[in-house]
Design an enzyme around this catalytic site. Sequence first.
Site, PDB file in Angstrom:
ATOM      1  N   HIS A  22      27.490  13.200   0.803  1.00 20.98           N
ATOM      2  CA  HIS A  22      28.854  13.741   0.843  1.00 20.98           C
ATOM      3  C   HIS A  22      29.823  12.779   0.152  1.00 20.98           C
ATOM      4  CE1 HIS A  22      27.569  15.853   4.772  1.00 20.98           C
ATOM      5  NE2 HIS A  22      27.712  16.805   3.861  1.00 20.98           N
ATOM      6  N   LYS A  46      28.015  27.057  13.843  1.00 22.23           N
ATOM      7  CA  LYS A  46      27.204  26.855  12.646  1.00 22.23           C
ATOM      8  C   LYS A  46      25.723  26.983  12.987  1.00 22.23           C
ATOM      9  CE  LYS A  46      26.439  23.944   8.688  1.00 22.23           C
ATOM     10  NZ  LYS A  46      26.747  22.733   7.988  1.00 22.23           N
ATOM     11  N   ARG A 100      22.289  20.227  -3.856  1.00 21.13           N
ATOM     12  CA  ARG A 100      21.102  19.377  -3.837  1.00 21.13           C
ATOM     13  C   ARG A 100      19.890  20.081  -4.423  1.00 21.13           C
ATOM     14  NH1 ARG A 100      21.167  18.503   2.413  1.00 21.13           N
ATOM     15  NH2 ARG A 100      21.614  20.674   2.070  1.00 21.13           N
ATOM     16  N   SER A 138      23.067  16.313   6.779  1.00 19.07           N
ATOM     17  CA  SER A 138      23.580  15.932   8.097  1.00 19.07           C
ATOM     18  C   SER A 138      22.567  16.230   9.191  1.00 19.07           C
ATOM     19  CB  SER A 138      24.897  16.670   8.380  1.00 19.07           C
ATOM     20  OG  SER A 138      25.898  16.234   7.514  1.00 19.07           O
TER      21      SER A 138
END
Length: 169
Positions: A22, A46, A100, A138
Amino acid sequence: MGAARIDHVVVPGTFDPVTLGHMDVISRTRKLFPRVTVAVAASVNKRGRGTAFTLEERVEMLRQALAEEGLSDVEVLPFTGLLVDFCHGIGALGVVKGLRAMTDFEYELQQADLNCHMAPDIESVFVMSNPKYGYVSSSIVREISSMGSDVSSLVPPCVNQRLREHYCA
């Protein structure tokens, strides 16, 4: 007549927690645009789960990590609701997303198309991940950290400390 210059962009995400990947995207975005706002999404649901860190904690970790990297001119704001509404509210005309892998591209292209439908004045810009961070996410960081393993090579130092406190407390 040429297109208007985009002077203000948003780098959105959940940042649960912020990773070096990030940070790389934010740093590179800052080189491209004069004004960058990092928008930290509440994202309470999420992928069917909550976040490991509160919205306030994620905003604070990002501010600290950016300051430690000499990027204190990058604004960090929390947001809920639609990203395009957030962008309009702060006067940003671009959204920058890091990619990515192909799976990121498919998801982000779909989001960009939807954003374009809702707000054609907001441009989407994609920044390819630095290959050394291509595997970092993450969720991987949280999983490794929750098992007591070292993630210091994947996150900023201030985030590493918060992860140790969070999972080893």
